[in-house]
Write a protein that holds these residues in place. Structure first.
Motif, short mmCIF file in Angstrom:
data_model
loop_
_atom_site.label_atom_id
_atom_site.label_comp_id
_atom_site.label_asym_id
_atom_site.label_seq_id
_atom_site.Cartn_x
_atom_site.Cartn_y
_atom_site.Cartn_z
N MET A 1 52.75 50.97 31.31
CA MET A 1 52.14 49.99 32.20
C MET A 1 53.17 49.42 33.17
SD MET A 1 49.74 48.04 29.48
CE MET A 1 48.49 47.25 30.46
N ARG A 2 54.38 49.17 32.67
CA ARG A 2 55.44 48.64 33.54
C ARG A 2 55.81 49.66 34.61
NH1 ARG A 2 58.42 46.86 28.47
NH2 ARG A 2 57.59 44.79 28.11
N GLU A 3 55.89 50.93 34.22
CA GLU A 3 56.27 51.97 35.17
C GLU A 3 55.19 52.22 36.21
OE1 GLU A 3 57.20 55.32 32.75
OE2 GLU A 3 59.11 54.48 32.06
N SER A 4 53.92 52.03 35.85
CA SER A 4 52.83 52.32 36.78
C SER A 4 52.56 51.17 37.74
CB SER A 4 51.56 52.66 36.01
OG SER A 4 51.06 51.52 35.36
N GLY A 5 53.25 50.06 37.60
CA GLY A 5 53.04 48.93 38.50
C GLY A 5 51.82 48.11 38.13
N PHE A 6 51.47 48.05 36.86
CA PHE A 6 50.30 47.29 36.40
C PHE A 6 50.44 45.82 36.71
CE2 PHE A 6 47.91 45.08 33.02
CZ PHE A 6 46.66 45.58 33.30
N GLU A 7 51.69 45.30 36.71
CA GLU A 7 51.91 43.88 36.97
C GLU A 7 51.48 43.51 38.38
OE1 GLU A 7 56.01 43.84 36.13
OE2 GLU A 7 55.74 43.68 33.98
N GLU A 8 51.66 44.42 39.35
CA GLU A 8 51.23 44.14 40.72
C GLU A 8 49.72 44.05 40.80
OE1 GLU A 8 52.95 47.20 43.05
OE2 GLU A 8 55.01 46.57 42.64
N GLU A 9 49.01 44.90 40.04
CA GLU A 9 47.56 44.86 40.04
C GLU A 9 47.06 43.53 39.49
OE1 GLU A 9 46.08 48.20 37.91
OE2 GLU A 9 47.18 49.64 39.13
N ILE A 10 47.70 43.00 38.47
CA ILE A 10 47.30 41.72 37.89
C ILE A 10 47.49 40.60 38.89
CG2 ILE A 10 47.88 40.03 36.11
CD1 ILE A 10 48.46 42.33 34.23
N GLU A 11 48.62 40.61 39.62
CA GLU A 11 48.87 39.57 40.60
C GLU A 11 47.81 39.59 41.69
OE1 GLU A 11 52.83 40.21 41.97
OE2 GLU A 11 53.73 39.65 40.06
N ASN A 12 47.35 40.76 42.11
CA ASN A 12 46.31 40.85 43.13
C ASN A 12 44.97 40.37 42.60
OD1 ASN A 12 48.20 41.90 44.86
ND2 ASN A 12 47.63 44.03 44.46
N GLU A 13 44.68 40.58 41.32
CA GLU A 13 43.42 40.14 40.74
C GLU A 13 43.36 38.62 40.63
OE1 GLU A 13 42.80 42.08 37.04
OE2 GLU A 13 42.69 44.08 37.91
N ASP A 14 44.49 37.95 40.47
CA ASP A 14 44.50 36.50 40.36
C ASP A 14 44.02 35.83 41.64
OD1 ASP A 14 45.36 36.57 37.78
OD2 ASP A 14 47.47 36.27 38.27
N ASP A 15 44.20 36.47 42.78
CA ASP A 15 43.76 35.90 44.05
C ASP A 15 42.24 35.83 44.14
OD1 ASP A 15 46.40 35.72 44.73
OD2 ASP A 15 46.42 37.61 45.87
N ASP A 16 41.55 36.74 43.45
CA ASP A 16 40.09 36.81 43.51
C ASP A 16 39.41 35.93 42.47
OD1 ASP A 16 40.46 38.68 45.49
OD2 ASP A 16 40.29 40.39 44.12
N PHE A 17 40.17 35.21 41.66
CA PHE A 17 39.61 34.41 40.58
C PHE A 17 38.87 33.20 41.13
CE2 PHE A 17 40.02 30.90 37.52
CZ PHE A 17 39.31 31.45 36.47
N VAL A 18 37.63 33.02 40.63
CA VAL A 18 36.83 31.86 41.01
C VAL A 18 36.37 31.20 39.73
CG1 VAL A 18 34.74 31.07 42.17
CG2 VAL A 18 36.07 32.98 43.11
N ASP A 19 36.66 29.90 39.59
CA ASP A 19 36.28 29.16 38.40
C ASP A 19 34.86 28.64 38.58
OD1 ASP A 19 36.28 27.88 36.01
OD2 ASP A 19 37.57 26.23 36.65
N THR A 20 33.96 29.06 37.70
CA THR A 20 32.57 28.64 37.81
C THR A 20 32.22 27.57 36.80
OG1 THR A 20 31.90 30.40 36.31
CG2 THR A 20 31.84 30.88 38.67
N GLU A 21 33.17 27.19 35.96
CA GLU A 21 32.93 26.18 34.91
C GLU A 21 33.05 24.79 35.53
OE1 GLU A 21 32.95 25.70 30.45
OE2 GLU A 21 33.13 27.55 31.56
N PRO A 22 32.08 23.89 35.27
CA PRO A 22 32.19 22.53 35.82
C PRO A 22 33.33 21.76 35.15
CG PRO A 22 30.32 22.69 34.35
CD PRO A 22 30.88 24.08 34.51
N VAL A 23 33.96 20.92 35.92
CA VAL A 23 35.06 20.14 35.41
C VAL A 23 34.51 18.88 34.77
CG1 VAL A 23 37.18 18.94 36.02
CG2 VAL A 23 36.56 21.03 37.21
N THR A 24 34.85 18.65 33.50
CA THR A 24 34.42 17.44 32.81
C THR A 24 35.62 16.83 32.13
OG1 THR A 24 33.91 18.67 30.80
CG2 THR A 24 32.10 18.32 32.34
N GLU A 25 35.58 15.52 32.01
CA GLU A 25 36.66 14.84 31.32
C GLU A 25 36.38 14.84 29.84
OE1 GLU A 25 37.48 11.00 32.88
OE2 GLU A 25 37.45 11.70 34.94
N GLU A 26 37.39 14.52 29.05
CA GLU A 26 37.23 14.50 27.61
C GLU A 26 36.21 13.45 27.23
OE1 GLU A 26 40.40 14.04 24.23
OE2 GLU A 26 41.24 15.13 25.94
#
Length: 101
Positions: free
Chosen positions: A62-87
């Motif tokens: 995985m390190r040799e294939s550049g898997f870490e770069e793919e993960i970094e690109n996927e983080d940009d597309d992350f959208v949080d759909t969970e509502p924010v609530t306090e404790e």
């Protein structure tokens, strides 16, 4: 006041200690079961070693294939759909429905 420090290494048991451990093992398991126990322990250690080597090779590939770069690109597309609530602010569905009606 004396300060006690822990030793940097743990001493290995000598011959008398090993004989006592062997004697206790024979008493607990019986002379017939000791070889079976040793064999199954060895097989388990071998399987663990194979699994560890497999995981290490997969991680290296995985390190040799550049898997870490793919993960970094996927983080940009992350959208949080969970509502924010306090404790302590969690509500059940029934409470939410009664408030909206």
């Amino acid at each position: 006041m004396a300060i006690e420090t822990a030793p940097l290494f743990v001493p290995t048991p000598g011959a008398p200690e090993l004989l006592i451990i062997l004697f206790v093992a024979i008493l607990l398991f019986g002379a017939n079961k000791i070889p079976k126990l040793a064999r199954s322990t060895g097989e388990a250690m071998g399987e663990f070693q194979k699994g560890r080597e497999k995981v290490e090779t997969e991680l290296e590939e995985m390190r040799e294939s550049g898997f870490e770069e793919e993960i970094e690109n996927e983080d940009d597309d992350f959208v949080d759909t969970e509502p924010v609530t306090e404790e302590g602010e969690t509500k059940t569905e029934a409470e939410t429905e009664t408030e909206t009606n």
